[in-house]
Design an enzyme around this catalytic site. Structure first.
Site, PDB file in Angstrom:
ATOM      1  N   SER A 228     -49.222  48.910  35.396  1.00 18.05           N
ATOM      2  CA  SER A 228     -48.520  50.179  35.258  1.00 18.05           C
ATOM      3  C   SER A 228     -47.332  50.027  34.331  1.00 18.05           C
ATOM      4  O   SER A 228     -46.895  48.919  34.033  1.00 18.05           O
ATOM      5  CB  SER A 228     -48.048  50.667  36.619  1.00 18.05           C
ATOM      6  OG  SER A 228     -47.001  49.829  37.046  1.00 18.05           O
ATOM      7  N   LYS A 229     -46.840  51.169  33.902  1.00 18.80           N
ATOM      8  CA  LYS A 229     -45.718  51.165  32.962  1.00 18.80           C
ATOM      9  C   LYS A 229     -44.524  50.430  33.544  1.00 18.80           C
ATOM     10  O   LYS A 229     -43.787  49.759  32.839  1.00 18.80           O
ATOM     11  CB  LYS A 229     -45.311  52.604  32.657  1.00 18.80           C
ATOM     12  CG  LYS A 229     -46.156  53.215  31.578  1.00 18.80           C
ATOM     13  CD  LYS A 229     -45.604  54.546  31.159  1.00 18.80           C
ATOM     14  CE  LYS A 229     -46.677  55.298  30.395  1.00 18.80           C
ATOM     15  NZ  LYS A 229     -46.604  56.715  30.535  1.00 18.80           N
ATOM     16  N   ARG A 230     -44.348  50.567  34.846  1.00 16.82           N
ATOM     17  CA  ARG A 230     -43.184  49.942  35.469  1.00 16.82           C
ATOM     18  C   ARG A 230     -43.215  48.427  35.341  1.00 16.82           C
ATOM     19  O   ARG A 230     -42.205  47.768  35.271  1.00 16.82           O
ATOM     20  CB  ARG A 230     -43.087  50.344  36.945  1.00 16.82           C
ATOM     21  CG  ARG A 230     -42.395  51.684  37.152  1.00 16.82           C
ATOM     22  CD  ARG A 230     -42.491  52.118  38.574  1.00 16.82           C
ATOM     23  NE  ARG A 230     -43.871  52.419  38.956  1.00 16.82           N
ATOM     24  CZ  ARG A 230     -44.548  51.791  39.903  1.00 16.82           C
ATOM     25  NH1 ARG A 230     -43.978  50.825  40.592  1.00 16.82           N
ATOM     26  NH2 ARG A 230     -45.775  52.150  40.184  1.00 16.82           N
ATOM     27  N   LYS A 231     -44.439  47.885  35.327  1.00 19.16           N
ATOM     28  CA  LYS A 231     -44.547  46.423  35.318  1.00 19.16           C
ATOM     29  C   LYS A 231     -44.670  45.879  33.899  1.00 19.16           C
ATOM     30  O   LYS A 231     -45.671  45.283  33.528  1.00 19.16           O
ATOM     31  CB  LYS A 231     -45.776  45.999  36.121  1.00 19.16           C
ATOM     32  CG  LYS A 231     -45.684  46.343  37.579  1.00 19.16           C
ATOM     33  CD  LYS A 231     -46.914  45.831  38.284  1.00 19.16           C
ATOM     34  CE  LYS A 231     -46.941  46.267  39.721  1.00 19.16           C
ATOM     35  NZ  LYS A 231     -48.267  46.122  40.311  1.00 19.16           N
ATOM     36  N   GLY A 232     -43.687  46.098  33.095  1.00 20.86           N
ATOM     37  CA  GLY A 232     -43.672  45.489  31.763  1.00 20.86           C
ATOM     38  C   GLY A 232     -44.441  46.271  30.735  1.00 20.86           C
ATOM     39  O   GLY A 232     -44.846  47.409  30.966  1.00 20.86           O
TER      40      GLY A 232
END
Ligand code: GLU
Length: 434
Positions: A228-232
């Protein structure tokens, strides 16, 4: 045989995720393998989520990766078509007008109820929603998963098809367009599977033939869960700005969810189109493997000529870096870099004097560096120093390397000293000796 027509249907709602790009590659190859057509369709019906420049960015990225579309559409320019379809569904009794706002419905506790409270009110204006039948089975055979998927309509909610502002929702627009554009194969991410029963009902009620539909696996984060976008950095732009080449991103992405019959690993777009076969779709979710991406990137960097690399490194060079020097450096680092952004870590010392951490130096460093200074002053090859002084070759060069570059991992030190020049090399060595 019916002409294969596929589409890539991104929404201009933010930076493109690599999962979306993968869908585009697969849709493209599926069509082009059979001399079919590939359509680019921008799904911009959610105006609230649209980002400025989103459409242009989609076109730029698709073009950057070499995908040529045969037709281009943009949904906000096709509103009349969706309105007519929605009204036809009301007329045939398969949709109804609704005047309760979704948000209010939620607040009033209607969100858990699949059936909308306006469904039997006989309203004549407002949003249009699908009148989902009770207790029927809807099913299709997924051509990626290679299995039948079915639902009881009791789990399907009365989805909004046309909003009161006249814009369709995804559910209506996707069906109307896939039909209108004669799409033969719909390929999309796994996230969309829960929407498919809604679409199947819309197809049926509009009297449209259902295309082949396939849902692609999710790309997983190595630490678990969906990427996901949150993870890098999983956005295509993010990877490009980290210094990954389009060739490497392409090659990496197509093999995350698809495998050729042989064990071949290296594919250009052309090769992929030639070798594409839907039986190569994998059923298990691939993991985003950064080392693999780095490996592909290193490979494609090494395929470039030095002058191509000069252009490619341009964005990643230290400010004011001199092109003549960069040209000399490229052959030294080409085999070592994994990303274009590695230029700084590998070659930054050529442009800026490093901070030398003395802990990285060996116990005999003073002797080593003094003799190195003498050799450089007298223009004697550095290779002769360890031999003439009975130093261990590795230790001598490691001290030299650390003193000149600040790091234990650098391009070949002899060549580096040459590029750096006599004066600057001596200055650095003396500074460490002070
Ligand atoms: N607009 C959807 C997306 O952004 C398209 C889904 C589909 O292909 O049906 O992924």
């Amino acid at each position: 045989m019916k002409k294969i027509r596929t589409r890539f249907a991104p929404s201009p709602t933010g930076s493109m995720h690599i999962g979306n790009l993968r869908t585009a590659f697969y849709a493209y190859a599926l069509a082009k393998h059979e001399d079919g057509e590939f359509i680019l369709r921008v799904e911009d019906t959610d105006k609230k989520r649209e980002v400025e420049g989103g459409v242009a960015d989609i076109k730029d990225l698709v073009t950057l990766f070499g995908l040529k579309w045969d037709e281009f559409y943009i949904q906000s320019e096709r509103l009349a078509l969706y309105k007519k379809a929605a009204e036809d569904l009301v007329k045939s009794g398969h949709a109804f007008y609704c005047q309760c706002e979704a948000k209010n419905a939620k607040r009033e506790g209607f969100s858990s109820d699949k059936r909308d409270r306006c469904r039997d009110k006989g309203l004549t204006s407002g949003a249009i929603k699908l009148k989902v039948p009770e207790n029927e089975t809807v099913k299709f055979r997924d051509f990626v998963l290679r299995e039948e998927v079915s639902w009881n309509t009791n789990v399907v909610f009365d989805a909004t098809l046309l909003k009161s502002d006249g814009f369709p929702t995804y559910h209506l627009a996707v069906v109307v367009d896939d039909h209108d554009m004669s799409i033969s194969h719909v390929l999309r991410g796994h996230d969309w599977l829960p929407s498919t029963p809604i679409h199947l009902l819309v197809y049926k009620y509009l009297g449209y033939e259902v295309p082949e539909i396939g849902h692609l696996t999710d790309i997983l984060d190595p630490e678990g869960g969906k990427l996901s976008k949150r993870k890098g950095s999983t956005s295509v732009r993010g990877l490009l700005s980290e210094g990954y080449l389009p060739e490497a991103i392409f090659n990496f992405v197509i093999l995350a969810g698809w495998a050729p019959k042989d064990n071949r690993e290296l594919f250009t777009l052309e090769d992929f189109v030639k070798n594409f076969d839907i039986s190569g779709f994998q059923k298990s979710n691939p993991i985003f493997n950064r080392e693999k991406l780095d490996w592909f990137n290193g490979h494609y960097i090494r395929q470039k000529s030095d002058s191509e690399l000069l252009d490619l490194f341009d964005r990643f060079l230290p400010e004011g870096a001199d092109a003549v020097k960069v040209k000399e450096i490229i052959p030294l680092i080409k085999d070592r870099v994994k990303k274009l952004s590695d230029f700084g870590p590998f070659a930054g010392f050529f442009f800026e004097s490093p901070k030398v951490d003395k802990k990285l130096l060996g116990k005999n460093y003073r002797d080593h560096l003094k003799k190195a200074v003498e050799a450089i002053e007298k223009n004697i090859s550095l290779d002769r120093v360890p031999e003439e002084n009975s130093y261990k070759i590795g230790d001598f060069f490691m001290d030299l390397r650390v003193a000149i570059t600040g790091s234990r991992f650098t391009p070949p030190i002899n060549e580096s000293v040459k590029i750096l020049g006599k004066e600057e090399s001596l200055r650095r060595l003396r500074e460490v000796l002070e």
